[in-house]
Scaffold this motif. Structure first.
Motif, PDB file in Angstrom:
ATOM      1  N   ASN A 177       0.868  -1.183   0.000  1.00 19.12           N
ATOM      2  CA  ASN A 177       0.000   0.000   0.000  1.00 19.12           C
ATOM      3  C   ASN A 177       0.904   1.232   0.000  1.00 19.12           C
ATOM      4  OD1 ASN A 177      -1.502   2.285   0.913  1.00 19.12           O
ATOM      5  ND2 ASN A 177      -3.084   0.906   1.684  1.00 19.12           N
ATOM      6  N   PRO A 178       1.034   1.920  -1.128  1.00 24.80           N
ATOM      7  CA  PRO A 178       1.958   3.062  -1.214  1.00 24.80           C
ATOM      8  C   PRO A 178       1.668   4.162  -0.207  1.00 24.80           C
ATOM      9  CG  PRO A 178       1.283   2.372  -3.400  1.00 24.80           C
ATOM     10  CD  PRO A 178       0.411   1.632  -2.440  1.00 24.80           C
ATOM     11  N   ASP A 179       0.398   4.443   0.054  1.00 25.77           N
ATOM     12  CA  ASP A 179       0.055   5.499   1.005  1.00 25.77           C
ATOM     13  C   ASP A 179       0.498   5.127   2.418  1.00 25.77           C
ATOM     14  OD1 ASP A 179      -1.082   7.018  -1.000  1.00 25.77           O
ATOM     15  OD2 ASP A 179      -3.103   6.270  -0.647  1.00 25.77           O
ATOM     16  N   HIS A 180       0.243   3.886   2.801  1.00 23.56           N
ATOM     17  CA  HIS A 180       0.668   3.425   4.123  1.00 23.56           C
ATOM     18  C   HIS A 180       2.186   3.433   4.223  1.00 23.56           C
ATOM     19  CE1 HIS A 180       0.933   1.010   7.800  1.00 23.56           C
ATOM     20  NE2 HIS A 180       1.852   0.298   7.166  1.00 23.56           N
ATOM     21  N   ALA A 181       2.851   2.970   3.168  1.00 21.48           N
ATOM     22  CA  ALA A 181       4.317   2.931   3.182  1.00 21.48           C
ATOM     23  C   ALA A 181       4.894   4.329   3.354  1.00 21.48           C
ATOM     24  CB  ALA A 181       4.834   2.289   1.894  1.00 21.48           C
ATOM     25  N   PHE A 182       4.294   5.322   2.681  1.00 18.52           N
ATOM     26  CA  PHE A 182       4.772   6.697   2.796  1.00 18.52           C
ATOM     27  C   PHE A 182       4.570   7.222   4.211  1.00 18.52           C
ATOM     28  CE2 PHE A 182       3.812  11.297   2.608  1.00 18.52           C
ATOM     29  CZ  PHE A 182       5.053  11.758   2.195  1.00 18.52           C
ATOM     30  N   GLU A 183       3.371   7.066   4.752  1.00 14.08           N
ATOM     31  CA  GLU A 183       3.076   7.587   6.087  1.00 14.08           C
ATOM     32  C   GLU A 183       3.924   6.907   7.156  1.00 14.08           C
ATOM     33  OE1 GLU A 183       1.284  10.152   6.652  1.00 14.08           O
ATOM     34  OE2 GLU A 183       0.342  10.380   4.684  1.00 14.08           O
ATOM     35  N   PHE A 184       4.019   5.588   7.095  1.00 18.09           N
ATOM     36  CA  PHE A 184       4.805   4.841   8.084  1.00 18.09           C
ATOM     37  C   PHE A 184       6.278   5.199   7.966  1.00 18.09           C
ATOM     38  CE2 PHE A 184       7.330   1.228   9.481  1.00 18.09           C
ATOM     39  CZ  PHE A 184       6.763   0.932  10.718  1.00 18.09           C
TER      40      PHE A 184
END
Length: 254
Positions: free
Chosen positions: A229-236
């Motif tokens: 999940n690119p969005d999760h990867a960015f936020e995390f």
């Protein structure tokens, strides 16, 4: 995507264009043609069709002029490419940092760079080790350094922190772009891909031989409905990067 490099044109001519110290006069009958109009057209071509489609001829077609008319203003593709990069670097929002904590400042810097890459995916093809020394890139770098000014870091550490954050953002944006392109080119969303493959993966996973891979992979897949999940990867990832910088600051000021 192949890698492109800045500085392939004549350095003196590139710098003259970047800083507009020697803009040439327009030819008679082409007064609407300028460095800025050529650069804007080139950016539109790269945004829409990718760097592989960029050429002086293609830009001329975009503008509806003869190819040779471009050379009155821009010496060649190498110099044009340098100015394109510098031009888009002016787009990042730079609100007054005021009394914001440094984490909020760096968070804002990271998100603006992420947006910039998604607006202009061709930037992800540009090697970062030889930056274009234009006014917009320098202004952007100066603003980003203010996010970590006065928090206890040395000058080299300040530069390294900005490099670290922007390097992470580059990788995260590439992941987002890959996900978007995969959907466009296959006609299948990540969620649908996962739904189609998950039953087979569940049957084929050897939980006894690879217990961690089976357990963690299943949990992550179910949480994201995708392999990644690119969005999760960015936020995390951004939060963990900021945690690491906070640890460095604590060592310097503690």
């Amino acid at each position: 995507m192949g890698t492109e490099y800045s500085g392939t044109g004549d350095p003196a001519r590139s710098l003259a264009l970047l800083w507009r110290t020697a803009e040439r006069s327009a030819r008679k009958g082409k007064t609407d043609l300028s460095v800025d109009s050529i650069v804007r057209a080139a950016i539109e071509v790269a945004d829409r069709d990718g760097l592989g489609a960029l050429s002086m001829r293609r830009v001329a077609e975009e503008l509806g002029v003869g190819t040779m008319s471009l050379y009155t203003h821009v010496p060649g593709k190498g110099e044009l490419f340098d100015v394109m990069q510098d031009t888009v670097n002016a787009e990042t929002a730079r609100p007054d940092l005021g009394d914001q904590p440094w984490r909020a400042r760096l968070d804002q810097v990271a998100r603006e760079n992420h947006k910039l890459y998604l607006r202009h995916p061709w930037l992800l093809q540009v090697a970062a080790n030889r930056p274009v020394l234009g006014p917009n890139l320098i202004a952007k770098y100066d603003y980003e350094l203010r996010a970590v000014d006065g928090i206890g870091l040395s000058a080299v550490e300040m530069d390294s922190v900005i490099t670290l954050v922007n390097g992470f953002v580059h990788g995260a944006a590439r992941t987002s772009l890959d996900a978007a392109q995969a959907e466009q080119r296959t006609g299948m969303t990540d969620e649908k891909w996962w739904q189609a493959h998950q039953p087979f993966l569940a049957r084929m996973s050897d939980a006894e031989s690879y217990p961690l891979a089976a357990a963690v992979g299943t949990a992550a897949g179910e949480a994201h409905n995708a392999a990644v999940n690119p969005d999760h990867a960015f936020e995390f990832g951004l939060e963990r990067i900021l945690d690491g910088i906070e640890a460095l600051i604590s060592r310097r000021t503690g």
